[in-house]
Design a protein around this motif. Structure first.
Motif, PDB file in Angstrom:
ATOM      1  N   GLU A 151      11.951 -16.104  -6.635  1.00  0.00           N
ATOM      2  CA  GLU A 151      10.574 -15.910  -6.595  1.00  0.00           C
ATOM      3  C   GLU A 151      10.042 -14.657  -6.448  1.00  0.00           C
ATOM      4  O   GLU A 151       8.807 -14.425  -6.726  1.00  0.00           O
ATOM      5  CB  GLU A 151      10.388 -17.066  -5.420  1.00  0.00           C
ATOM      6  N   LEU A 152      10.689 -13.759  -5.468  1.00  0.00           N
ATOM      7  CA  LEU A 152      10.115 -12.533  -5.240  1.00  0.00           C
ATOM      8  C   LEU A 152      10.325 -11.690  -6.626  1.00  0.00           C
ATOM      9  O   LEU A 152       9.266 -10.897  -6.677  1.00  0.00           O
ATOM     10  CB  LEU A 152      11.058 -11.817  -3.949  1.00  0.00           C
ATOM     11  N   ALA A 153      11.272 -11.726  -7.197  1.00  0.00           N
ATOM     12  CA  ALA A 153      11.384 -10.810  -8.488  1.00  0.00           C
ATOM     13  C   ALA A 153      10.341 -11.503  -9.438  1.00  0.00           C
ATOM     14  O   ALA A 153       9.840 -10.415 -10.089  1.00  0.00           O
ATOM     15  CB  ALA A 153      12.783 -11.042  -9.192  1.00  0.00           C
ATOM     16  N   GLY A 154       9.751 -12.565  -9.445  1.00  0.00           N
ATOM     17  CA  GLY A 154       8.962 -13.038 -10.455  1.00  0.00           C
ATOM     18  C   GLY A 154       7.735 -12.481 -10.089  1.00  0.00           C
ATOM     19  O   GLY A 154       6.739 -12.152 -10.692  1.00  0.00           O
ATOM     20  N   LYS A 155       7.433 -12.564  -8.518  1.00  0.00           N
ATOM     21  CA  LYS A 155       5.973 -12.059  -8.201  1.00  0.00           C
ATOM     22  C   LYS A 155       6.025 -10.425  -8.439  1.00  0.00           C
ATOM     23  O   LYS A 155       4.879  -9.872  -8.462  1.00  0.00           O
ATOM     24  CB  LYS A 155       6.029 -12.281  -6.640  1.00  0.00           C
ATOM     25  N   ALA A 156       7.248  -9.874  -8.210  1.00  0.00           N
ATOM     26  CA  ALA A 156       7.114  -8.278  -8.491  1.00  0.00           C
ATOM     27  C   ALA A 156       6.846  -8.059  -9.749  1.00  0.00           C
ATOM     28  O   ALA A 156       6.021  -7.081 -10.141  1.00  0.00           O
ATOM     29  CB  ALA A 156       8.557  -7.756  -8.081  1.00  0.00           C
ATOM     30  N   LEU A 204      -2.437  -2.859  -2.123  1.00  0.00           N
ATOM     31  CA  LEU A 204      -2.397  -4.267  -1.657  1.00  0.00           C
ATOM     32  C   LEU A 204      -1.538  -5.253  -2.527  1.00  0.00           C
ATOM     33  O   LEU A 204      -0.944  -6.174  -1.681  1.00  0.00           O
ATOM     34  CB  LEU A 204      -4.013  -4.832  -1.888  1.00  0.00           C
ATOM     35  N   LEU A 205      -1.298  -5.056  -3.528  1.00  0.00           N
ATOM     36  CA  LEU A 205      -0.126  -5.861  -3.927  1.00  0.00           C
ATOM     37  C   LEU A 205       1.183  -5.658  -3.324  1.00  0.00           C
ATOM     38  O   LEU A 205       2.047  -6.634  -3.145  1.00  0.00           O
ATOM     39  CB  LEU A 205       0.181  -5.378  -5.673  1.00  0.00           C
ATOM     40  N   ALA A 206       1.438  -4.369  -3.127  1.00  0.00           N
ATOM     41  CA  ALA A 206       2.932  -4.062  -2.348  1.00  0.00           C
ATOM     42  C   ALA A 206       2.754  -4.790  -0.951  1.00  0.00           C
ATOM     43  O   ALA A 206       3.866  -5.467  -0.423  1.00  0.00           O
ATOM     44  CB  ALA A 206       2.853  -2.737  -2.129  1.00  0.00           C
ATOM     45  N   GLN A 207       1.541  -4.775  -0.213  1.00  0.00           N
ATOM     46  CA  GLN A 207       1.564  -5.427   1.049  1.00  0.00           C
ATOM     47  C   GLN A 207       1.771  -6.910   0.798  1.00  0.00           C
ATOM     48  O   GLN A 207       2.439  -7.559   1.667  1.00  0.00           O
ATOM     49  CB  GLN A 207       0.237  -5.181   1.424  1.00  0.00           C
ATOM     50  N   GLN A 208       1.134  -7.523   0.112  1.00  0.00           N
ATOM     51  CA  GLN A 208       1.383  -9.164  -0.371  1.00  0.00           C
ATOM     52  C   GLN A 208       2.677  -9.246  -0.811  1.00  0.00           C
ATOM     53  O   GLN A 208       3.394 -10.376  -0.270  1.00  0.00           O
ATOM     54  CB  GLN A 208       0.369  -9.555  -1.334  1.00  0.00           C
ATOM     55  N   LEU A 267       4.071  -0.117   6.049  1.00  0.00           N
ATOM     56  CA  LEU A 267       2.837   0.012   4.916  1.00  0.00           C
ATOM     57  C   LEU A 267       1.880   0.863   5.290  1.00  0.00           C
ATOM     58  O   LEU A 267       1.038   1.379   4.681  1.00  0.00           O
ATOM     59  CB  LEU A 267       2.528  -1.432   4.576  1.00  0.00           C
ATOM     60  N   ASP A 268       1.126   0.573   6.656  1.00  0.00           N
ATOM     61  CA  ASP A 268      -0.272   0.813   6.998  1.00  0.00           C
ATOM     62  C   ASP A 268      -0.039   2.617   7.229  1.00  0.00           C
ATOM     63  O   ASP A 268      -0.849   3.282   6.942  1.00  0.00           O
ATOM     64  CB  ASP A 268      -0.333   0.383   8.441  1.00  0.00           C
ATOM     65  N   MET A 269       1.136   3.103   7.480  1.00  0.00           N
ATOM     66  CA  MET A 269       1.478   4.373   7.593  1.00  0.00           C
ATOM     67  C   MET A 269       1.091   5.046   6.269  1.00  0.00           C
ATOM     68  O   MET A 269       0.617   6.349   6.255  1.00  0.00           O
ATOM     69  CB  MET A 269       2.855   4.687   8.328  1.00  0.00           C
ATOM     70  N   VAL A 270       1.420   4.632   5.160  1.00  0.00           N
ATOM     71  CA  VAL A 270       1.385   5.089   3.918  1.00  0.00           C
ATOM     72  C   VAL A 270       0.398   4.518   2.915  1.00  0.00           C
ATOM     73  O   VAL A 270       0.153   4.733   1.737  1.00  0.00           O
ATOM     74  CB  VAL A 270       3.023   5.003   3.201  1.00  0.00           C
ATOM     75  N   SER A 271      -0.547   3.668   3.698  1.00  0.00           N
ATOM     76  CA  SER A 271      -1.680   3.515   3.032  1.00  0.00           C
ATOM     77  C   SER A 271      -2.556   4.537   2.303  1.00  0.00           C
ATOM     78  O   SER A 271      -2.700   5.404   2.957  1.00  0.00           O
ATOM     79  CB  SER A 271      -2.536   2.564   3.825  1.00  0.00           C
ATOM     80  N   PRO A 272      -2.941   4.111   1.106  1.00  0.00           N
ATOM     81  CA  PRO A 272      -4.011   5.196   0.521  1.00  0.00           C
ATOM     82  C   PRO A 272      -5.246   5.644   1.454  1.00  0.00           C
ATOM     83  O   PRO A 272      -5.822   6.632   1.446  1.00  0.00           O
ATOM     84  CB  PRO A 272      -4.523   4.776  -0.697  1.00  0.00           C
TER      85      PRO A 272
END
Length: 585
Positions: free
Chosen positions: A63-68, A115-119, A147-152
């Motif tokens: 499932e995670l591979a498909g989402k990626a 946002l895609l990486a966060q999801q 993730l928040d540390m490296v957010s654009p």
């Protein structure tokens, strides 16, 4: 070996420990001082739990591979679309990317990719078969931190708002931001309140409702407020604030003061002001806070107003302590409380809010070791837990605005109060966290007061309970569980906003609303969702509904205001409000 001397009920926070246990405590306290709040062992166990179960779940990995793959194709399509003409769509809703500048490339691509990486990481750390829910929450929150540390939105070269502001000001915004950073670091190093808090001084700009300190002991000062009406209701009101912060959250600016609102409604109001404990107070217990705090205040009020029953109201931790005291009084056939009001206060800790992330056996042992070494816990250590969970709102967004955009958020009375914290004694806070948060002893009738079990079902006085819609400290569904623990008449209010703004909200301010409904004594239980649908919706602040409720449960005949204190009974006025304890550092 077990700690055996002078132990609380949990057997884990005593002060007389063996040298072997002292070594463990000292090591844990030292390691904790080098960390950021989360126990490395707890995080490591969460990581092992998650990775082992993920390795054993091929379906989840597929499932995670498909989402990626799908997310990568989505992002690539957006990149390609820029070269062939079609305009990119706005990024998904996120407060960090609300500015229109984020809709233009390359910023739109960076935001969408983030946002895609966060999801994806949210999906990766959720619903893995067999993972302990606590470990899942801990790992998910930690991943969100990184993730928040490296957010654009956090980085100066990828945030269009920062770039535009820098161009508009010729780089001056960076100099202002640097100055802001140096000011904040200087205040932090000197243990001073944040910049701007000096404009809200107790007794001057806040905590200005006139009154007198009529009682003082080692733990509290009791303030009696001067009347504002020619006649008053016979039954006085006792306010019990949380001991983690200064009392004047209930008496902020004059236009934002619950105390002033009650006085102007014709009530005789008393309020506890907690002392700021030091290392010498390390052995104070939760029962000491009940006896030297609430019970001492009730005795003093009974001396000032003999024969009058009391409307008692507690906010946050003060409400939890009040519930314990009210149940203990009811069990001892002490009927001096006319009503009990619990404002954003938990009695069942099954759903304890964001703090649950930091409450397990390992992390509590770590926290107890820090308190054992110092003799107390600072409020900053507790508030750091909430900053960790809500870092985007409470840390990164504020840092971007202050240090990258060169804009300070205006200091308010609530913000200044939130920086004016108190310490919590080692033994009491250990008991509170272990017995209530970890063991949920109050809801299961396993908490003791004076050696007897505390049963909330013994309370027969009418109860007024308030939860707030966006409360991350005490979720309203958790506050609502009081319906399951007592049979008394219970009026429940669901207010808008959060743990602070939902409680401290003057009726004159527009735009608020609340739901309210009363369950009669021994009435049927409704699930929270069903209650929310059935409860009547009202506009405005619940303060008005509460004062009406207090008046309804008071003697109808009003009387002349009482004297300030009772010198003949040993409670003379000791000084003007807000007293001396509120100024302790």
């Amino acid at each position: 070996m077990k700690e055996t001397a002078n132990l609380p009920e949990s057997g884990s926070t005593g002060t007389n420990i063996t040298p072997y246990r002292a070594i463990d405590r000292l090591r844990e306290a030292t390691v904790a001082g080098l960390g950021t709040g989360i126990s490395p062992l707890a995080l490591g166990m969460a990581l092992i739990d998650w990775s082992a179960h993920l390795a054993a779940a091929p379906g989840k990995r597929m499932e995670l591979a498909g989402k990626a793959t799908q997310d990568a194709a989505d992002l690539m399509a957006r990149i390609v679309a820029l070269t062939v003409g079609p305009k990119t769509q706005p990024t998904p809703q996120d407060p960090r990317f609300a500015d229109p500048a984020w809709r233009n490339p390359p910023f739109s691509i960076w935001a969408h990719g983030f946002l895609l990486a966060q999801q994806w990481w949210q999906a990766a750390t959720s619903d893995v078969p067999g993972v302990d829910p606590h470990h899942e929450s801990l790992l998910s929150a930690t991943a969100q931190q990184w993730l928040d540390m490296v957010s654009p939105a956090t980085l100066p070269l990828t945030n269009p708002e920062v770039i535009v502001r820098s161009i508009e000001t010729g780089g001056l915004s960076h100099l202002v931001g640097l100055r802001n950073w140096f000011e904040d670091m200087a205040h932090l190093a000197a243990n001073r309140p944040p910049v701007g808090a000096e404009r809200f001084r107790p007794g001057h700009e806040v905590a200005t409702t006139p009154g007198k300190v009529v009682f003082r002991n080692h733990l509290i000062e009791l303030i009696q407020y001067a009347p504002a009406t020619e006649t008053v209701l016979a039954e006085p009101v006792l306010l019990v604030p949380a001991w983690i912060m200064k009392y004047y959250v209930l008496d902020l600016s004059p236009e934002n003061s619950l105390v002033r609102h009650l006085v102007q409604a014709g009530h005789t109001v008393f309020c506890l002001s907690w002392r700021n404990p030091t290392a010498e107070d390390r052995d104070l217990t939760l029962d000491d806070y009940r006896n030297l705090g609430i019970m001492a205040a009730v005795d003093a009020i009974s001396a000032v107003l003999p024969g009058q029953r009391i409307h008692a109201a507690g906010y946050c931790l003060g409400g939890t302590l009040l519930a314990i005291a009210a149940a203990a009084m009811a069990g001892a056939r002490d009927n001096r409380l006319a009503t009990v009001s619990l404002l954003a206060a938990q009695t069942d800790f099954t759903e304890p809010g964001d703090l649950a992330l930091f409450i397990d056996h390992d992390q509590l042992h770590r926290l107890e070791s820090v308190m054992w070494q110092r003799g107390y816990l600072t409020a900053d250590q507790m508030l750091g837990a909430f900053r960790f969970v809500r870092s985007n709102d409470l840390v990164w967004s504020r840092m971007v605005r202050a240090y990258l955009l060169g804009e300070r958020e205006p200091m308010t009375d609530i913000a200044a109060w939130s920086a004016d914290s108190t310490r919590m004694p080692y033994r009491m806070q250990g008991e509170y966290l272990r017995r209530l948060y970890l063991e949920n002893a109050l809801a299961s009738d396993r908490l003791l007061a004076e050696g007897r079990p505390v049963a909330l079902r013994n309370i027969r006085a009418p109860i007024f309970a308030v939860g707030t819609e966006d409360d991350y400290v005490t979720p309203w569904s958790s506050v609502y569980r009081l319906h399951c623990l007592c049979d008394a008449e219970l009026t429940f209010v669901l207010a808008d906003r959060d743990h602070l703004a939902g409680i401290i909200h003057d009726p004159a301010q527009p735009g608020s609303h609340y739901r309210i409904a009363t369950r009669r004594r021994n009435g049927a239980y409704l699930y929270p969702e069903d209650w929310a649908q059935a409860a009547a919706m009202h506009s405005g602040s619940w303060w008005t509904a509460w004062t009406d409720w207090l008046a309804h449960h008071s003697t109808k005949k009003r009387q002349a205001p009482p004297d300030m204190g009772a010198a003949a009974a040993g409670y003379p006025p000791l000084g003007d409000a807000p007293g001396s304890y509120v100024r302790q550092r």
